[in-house]
Structures are given as C-alpha cells and as structure tokens.
Design an enzyme around this catalytic site. Structure first.
Site, PDB file in Angstrom:
ATOM      1  N   ASP A   1     -17.251 -23.819  27.856  1.00 55.01           N
ATOM      2  CA  ASP A   1     -18.494 -23.046  27.841  1.00 55.01           C
ATOM      3  C   ASP A   1     -19.548 -23.836  27.085  1.00 55.01           C
ATOM      4  O   ASP A   1     -19.234 -24.536  26.113  1.00 55.01           O
ATOM      5  CB  ASP A   1     -18.291 -21.649  27.239  1.00 55.01           C
ATOM      6  CG  ASP A   1     -18.091 -21.658  25.744  1.00 55.01           C
ATOM      7  OD1 ASP A   1     -19.090 -21.582  25.006  1.00 55.01           O
ATOM      8  OD2 ASP A   1     -16.934 -21.750  25.300  1.00 55.01           O
TER       9      ASP A   1
ATOM     10  N   GLU B   1     -19.693  -9.698  21.004  1.00 57.49           N
ATOM     11  CA  GLU B   1     -18.940 -10.039  19.795  1.00 57.49           C
ATOM     12  C   GLU B   1     -19.607  -9.557  18.513  1.00 57.49           C
ATOM     13  O   GLU B   1     -19.175  -9.900  17.415  1.00 57.49           O
ATOM     14  CB  GLU B   1     -18.691 -11.550  19.736  1.00 57.49           C
ATOM     15  CG  GLU B   1     -19.934 -12.392  19.984  1.00 57.49           C
ATOM     16  CD  GLU B   1     -19.603 -13.865  20.168  1.00 57.49           C
ATOM     17  OE1 GLU B   1     -19.130 -14.474  19.202  1.00 57.49           O
ATOM     18  OE2 GLU B   1     -19.848 -14.396  21.276  1.00 57.49           O
TER      19      GLU B   1
END
Length: 199
Positions: A13, A100
C-alpha cells in the site's frame, strides 16, 4: 485466523508519503498489486494518487484504492467524495475503507459508520468493499455487524517488525483474514524507505 504462507501474493500500500515511485522496479521485486491512498475524510485528495495509479497500471500491477475515514463524518458524504475523486480510474481490487481512529465515538457508532459506508459504496458500485483496520482496534470499536465484509487486518510484531507475524491472532468477529498487513518495515525496490506489505 489463518497463517500466512508461501502462496500469498505480495501486495503493497502506498500514499504521497512514499514520494516518487519507480513502478517498474516495484514490479520486478515480485509485487503483484498495490492499494493506493485516494482520499481522506471529505476534503483530502492524495496528490500522488493518479501518478501512482498510472505507474502501477503501466507496470502490470493490479490496483485498488483506499479511503482513510473519519468516523465523526457522514459516511455517505465520505463515499461520494471518494467516488468523485475516483472518476474514471479502473480498479482491479475492492474499494477499501481504512478505519483506524474512533474520533471519540462509541463501538456502536463506529460500527454503524463502517456498515453504512460499506453498504452505500457497494450499492453505488456493485463491488463488495474490504475493511482495513488494526488488530487491536477491532475489539474495542467493532461489533459483529461488520463481519459480512472481508477483513484486511494490520498487526506488526513490535520489536521484530521487519519479520512480522505469521498469524495476526483471533477475533470474535472474523475467523479469517482476506489480507494481512504483517509489517510496516518491508523493503520494496523502487520505493525509498520502508513500504508496508501484506499477504
């Protein structure tokens, strides 16, 4: 949840934090796919997202995008912003909700945000999304209502971060991961510094 094994493909990523990437070198290092940061909240567009998309596609990698969510926003507004910035770019991997931070919201509120975000983007695109989150975040911030969506779980091994876990551990919500980001210290050709890897 299941262990990593030699059959798992190598995917990374990336975001603007990785700077300019040599995607041909990335591909030569055995990387098969890339998740690219596209948006955050309702106002932030990653300035490297399009360049990374073109570079990864031209290098023959499978490409997907992730959206870094703010749980104190309207999930519908966040999805619409993400899709607006996605435009005509073609994806090979499911859209990803990166959640998150709870922004002071309760477990029920964070779960409701995630479910609404994912239900709405699935309705708009006919693509079942994936949820990215940290292993330690799951217990305190999600209920089983999110279990119908695949999990991309992040868990690093503390003092041994470069090697990473073989298994992220178990949760009461998911018994399998779809993707497992096991280190934030992975080295990939074509990217300066450390690049997170999963699978």
């Amino acid at each position: 949840m299941q262990n990593r094994n030699n059959q798992n493909i190598k995917v990374i990523d990336v975001s603007h934090h990785n700077g300019t990437i040599d995607w041909a070198k990335v591909a030569s290092d055995g990387v098969k796919g890339a998740y690219i940061k596209l948006t955050e909240g309702t106002t932030f567009l990653d300035k490297k997202s399009y360049d990374n998309y073109i570079g990864a596609k031209n290098a023959g990698l499978r490409v997907g995008f992730y959206h870094f969510a703010h749980a104190d926003n309207d999930p519908i507004a966040e999805v619409n912003f993400f899709l607006n910035k996605l435009g005509s770019m073609k994806v090979d991997l499911p859209h990803c909700l990166d959640l998150e931070e709870n922004k002071g919201k309760t477990k029920a509120q964070v779960t409701a945000f995630a479910v609404r975000w994912m239900e709405y983007i699935e309705k708009k695109t006919s693509i079942t999304p994936i949820l990215y989150t940290g292993y330690s975040f799951i217990k305190s911030n999600f209920t089983s209502a999110v279990a119908k969506y695949p999990l991309w779980v992040a868990r690093y091994s503390g003092s041994n971060r470069s090697k990473g876990f073989a298994n992220p551990g178990n949760t009461a919500i998911w018994n399998r991961w779809a993707m497992f980001q096991y280190t934030d210290q992975g080295k990939v050709k074509g990217i300066n510094g450390n690049g997170s890897r999963f699978l």
